[in-house]
Design a protein around this motif. Sequence first.
Motif, PDB file in Angstrom:
ATOM      1  N   ARG A  12      -4.758   3.106   5.645  1.00 15.48           N
ATOM      2  CA  ARG A  12      -5.305   4.194   4.821  1.00 15.48           C
ATOM      3  C   ARG A  12      -4.805   5.558   5.277  1.00 15.48           C
ATOM      4  O   ARG A  12      -4.798   6.515   4.501  1.00 15.48           O
ATOM      5  CB  ARG A  12      -6.842   4.211   4.869  1.00 15.48           C
ATOM      6  CG  ARG A  12      -7.550   2.964   4.350  1.00 15.48           C
ATOM      7  CD  ARG A  12      -7.197   2.630   2.946  1.00 15.48           C
ATOM      8  NE  ARG A  12      -6.102   1.661   2.891  1.00 15.48           N
ATOM      9  CZ  ARG A  12      -5.433   1.354   1.802  1.00 15.48           C
ATOM     10  NH1 ARG A  12      -5.714   1.956   0.667  1.00 15.48           N
ATOM     11  NH2 ARG A  12      -4.464   0.454   1.835  1.00 15.48           N
ATOM     12  N   ALA A  38     -13.013   1.886   0.908  1.00 19.64           N
ATOM     13  CA  ALA A  38     -11.757   2.496   1.376  1.00 19.64           C
ATOM     14  C   ALA A  38     -10.556   2.049   0.558  1.00 19.64           C
ATOM     15  O   ALA A  38      -9.580   2.799   0.426  1.00 19.64           O
ATOM     16  CB  ALA A  38     -11.531   2.136   2.850  1.00 19.64           C
ATOM     17  N   GLN A  39     -10.595   0.851   0.005  1.00 14.56           N
ATOM     18  CA  GLN A  39      -9.424   0.295  -0.677  1.00 14.56           C
ATOM     19  C   GLN A  39      -9.002   1.173  -1.856  1.00 14.56           C
ATOM     20  O   GLN A  39      -9.808   1.580  -2.671  1.00 14.56           O
ATOM     21  CB  GLN A  39      -9.723  -1.119  -1.168  1.00 14.56           C
ATOM     22  CG  GLN A  39      -8.490  -1.871  -1.664  1.00 14.56           C
ATOM     23  CD  GLN A  39      -8.811  -3.338  -1.947  1.00 14.56           C
ATOM     24  OE1 GLN A  39      -9.913  -3.672  -2.371  1.00 14.56           O
ATOM     25  NE2 GLN A  39      -7.855  -4.217  -1.722  1.00 14.56           N
ATOM     26  N   GLU A  72      -6.736   7.160   0.375  1.00 17.10           N
ATOM     27  CA  GLU A  72      -5.994   7.566   1.568  1.00 17.10           C
ATOM     28  C   GLU A  72      -6.567   8.869   2.089  1.00 17.10           C
ATOM     29  O   GLU A  72      -7.174   9.646   1.358  1.00 17.10           O
ATOM     30  CB  GLU A  72      -4.509   7.733   1.244  1.00 17.10           C
ATOM     31  CG  GLU A  72      -4.227   8.740   0.154  1.00 17.10           C
ATOM     32  CD  GLU A  72      -2.773   8.750  -0.293  1.00 17.10           C
ATOM     33  OE1 GLU A  72      -2.359   9.768  -0.873  1.00 17.10           O
ATOM     34  OE2 GLU A  72      -2.066   7.766  -0.067  1.00 17.10           O
ATOM     35  N   ALA A  86     -14.644   8.227   0.097  1.00 24.03           N
ATOM     36  CA  ALA A  86     -13.285   8.476   0.596  1.00 24.03           C
ATOM     37  C   ALA A  86     -12.748   9.843   0.200  1.00 24.03           C
ATOM     38  O   ALA A  86     -11.799  10.330   0.825  1.00 24.03           O
ATOM     39  CB  ALA A  86     -12.340   7.382   0.095  1.00 24.03           C
ATOM     40  N   PRO A 132       0.831  -1.211   0.000  1.00 25.18           N
ATOM     41  CA  PRO A 132       0.000   0.000   0.000  1.00 25.18           C
ATOM     42  C   PRO A 132       0.857   1.250   0.000  1.00 25.18           C
ATOM     43  O   PRO A 132       1.838   1.359   0.738  1.00 25.18           O
ATOM     44  CB  PRO A 132      -0.793  -0.126   1.316  1.00 25.18           C
ATOM     45  CG  PRO A 132       0.017  -1.025   2.180  1.00 25.18           C
ATOM     46  CD  PRO A 132       0.678  -1.991   1.248  1.00 25.18           C
ATOM     47  N   SER A 161      -7.197   8.143  10.040  1.00 27.13           N
ATOM     48  CA  SER A 161      -8.063   6.983   9.824  1.00 27.13           C
ATOM     49  C   SER A 161      -8.528   6.431  11.169  1.00 27.13           C
ATOM     50  O   SER A 161      -7.709   6.135  12.048  1.00 27.13           O
ATOM     51  CB  SER A 161      -7.293   5.899   9.065  1.00 27.13           C
ATOM     52  OG  SER A 161      -8.051   4.709   8.991  1.00 27.13           O
ATOM     53  N   ARG A 184       2.431   5.964   1.830  1.00 29.08           N
ATOM     54  CA  ARG A 184       1.280   6.056   2.718  1.00 29.08           C
ATOM     55  C   ARG A 184       1.762   5.910   4.151  1.00 29.08           C
ATOM     56  O   ARG A 184       2.912   5.614   4.418  1.00 29.08           O
ATOM     57  CB  ARG A 184       0.265   4.963   2.343  1.00 29.08           C
ATOM     58  CG  ARG A 184      -1.114   5.171   2.941  1.00 29.08           C
ATOM     59  CD  ARG A 184      -2.139   4.275   2.289  1.00 29.08           C
ATOM     60  NE  ARG A 184      -2.483   4.774   0.960  1.00 29.08           N
ATOM     61  CZ  ARG A 184      -2.845   4.005  -0.049  1.00 29.08           C
ATOM     62  NH1 ARG A 184      -2.869   2.696   0.091  1.00 29.08           N
ATOM     63  NH2 ARG A 184      -3.160   4.527  -1.210  1.00 29.08           N
TER      64      ARG A 184
END
Length: 618
Positions: free
Chosen positions: A594, A536-537, A540, A521, A267, A544, A414
């Motif tokens: 995230r 959410a996937q 960002e 999001a 991620p 969170s 991230r």
Amino acid sequence: MLRDSASNAAAQALNGTLFLRLEEHFAHDHGHRPNPAEVRSWKRSLPALTGVLLEAGLHEVTVLLEYGLPLTSKRADVVLAGVHPGTGEPSYVVVELKQWSQAVPEEDDPLLCRVDAYKRPVLNPVEQVRGYCDYLASFNGTLTDHPDRVAGAAYLHNATEFGISGLAEVGESERGRLFSEERRGAFIDFLRSRLAPVNGASAADELLAGKIGPSKQLMAVAAAEVRDREQFVLLDEQRVAYETVMRAVRNAAQADRKNVVVVTGGPGTGKSVIALSVLGELYRQGRPALHATGSQSFTKTMRKVAGARKREVQDLFKYFNSFMTAERNALDVIVCDEAHRMRKTSANRYTPANQRSDRPQVEELIDSARVPVFLLDEHQIVRPGEMGNVDQIRAAASAKGLTCTVVPLESQFRCGGSDAYLLWVLRLLGLEAGGPTVWDPDDKMQLMVADSPEQMESFLEDMRARGYSARMSAGYCWKWTKETAPGQALPADVVIGDWARPWNVFGDRAVAGAPPSALWATDPAGFGQIGCVYTAQGFEYDWSGVVLGPDLVWRDEGWVTDRTQSKDPAFKRSTPDDEVDLLIRNTYKVLLTRGMIGTVVYSTDERTRTKLRELVQA
């Protein structure tokens, strides 16, 4: 990162204590010890640099070793901080150190080069250090308004001019200079032109205290990226991946040679940034190319943001199942983002009977373009039937007699660029060996455990009042009302004691001020609803809040998965228990990664909260 004066660093390099200090700092920052090769590179390269600094008379310049670039886990070997001899203003030199004795540019792309120690081409060090300088100038407030204060050099201290002369083909600049050991004198002159022989501590203080601009969030710049490109600075492996794709495109056109490219990474490693950079460049060249995902939220958000002013831009974003009847090689490139969400086949219950087939989806995508590009993270598979992985793509390419090039991305952008936090999450969930560990706070990512959902929400509201973005998400452990009557508010399906909040909207229309599912999001109005992994996937936000539901609880010495607590309709009775267990853990891994600045976690289970408090100490 380790900070000291050039003279102290030189003395400690001589007696060996410098490398012990570096190992300790590295372990704290990244959650693991450096590998032996990295330690060897320190021992061989840093004395070479400190020797040059002493010879240049720059004893008091501040040396920042293994300097972490803001909001990413990428590190510059050395940043020298001091005072410019001409202006008296702060001045910084980024130095990339290489032990290579020789390197040659890639035959048709001088941005890449070949080194005997590596099987794949790597980024030209001149371009590498130039990218670091550009990135620093974009993200550190000290340099944002004074971009001329930073310069860069690659110092190949084992190389002769003959061995690396071809690397200069990429073109040198003040942010990207190249020096071999034979040109040691020229390197000294360069350093003296940027740094005066005076104390550099205050300049280092200013750099380290510089306001860090938040990472340029993907959706907010997608439109400009598709057309203007310079919004994102691609670093190291990202640049290698970009150049690999563009070279494959050129080869396909010139030599009629089809090539499959796979870019892998966890991620926040920049897969979607690469996707947009490639798509934008091809779009400007007038080459037929499309972007595709298996995510409705991701695709719809791309269409909305990137196509806000140009309707044709929306047409660049498709779904994986859009290519069932596509003409073979009609596209120059198809960029398959979030490719871990590929399905076994494209057919579903809505597919017309005359189009149904058992043809694998990966084959359809490979056949649709002369250069199919797949970007994926094998650890983000969160529902049964998702099957995108490197081995599958490589096998499909091999069956067609095609070359498959794999480019791994390691550094991530991230979670504040915190490798330590990502490793902590993986070990917490049993997705990495070693078991859960106590969180050792770093300066990149904040982590806290809430005692109640009210406390979590109140904290996130405070963050929003200060100008940060925030969202709350949860495991799929509550029923989800799919239809809401016109004029009615969303029903509060997620109930924890006296606290109740709705899931995000199910569907494509806004409901009572809440945005449609695909925009939860990215639309600020999404804060009032609880997001699930499917919304959410791929996205960002700054902060969170994550609710661990009763489907995953801590008992005695480990996690216990209770599939009966999951309300996810994707889990069928036929889905094996071990697959459900892995998918639930992967779900929480996605939700916990995230945030870019911090994560607040709450568990509905008291014993699990007790375990979390042991691991995350206030």
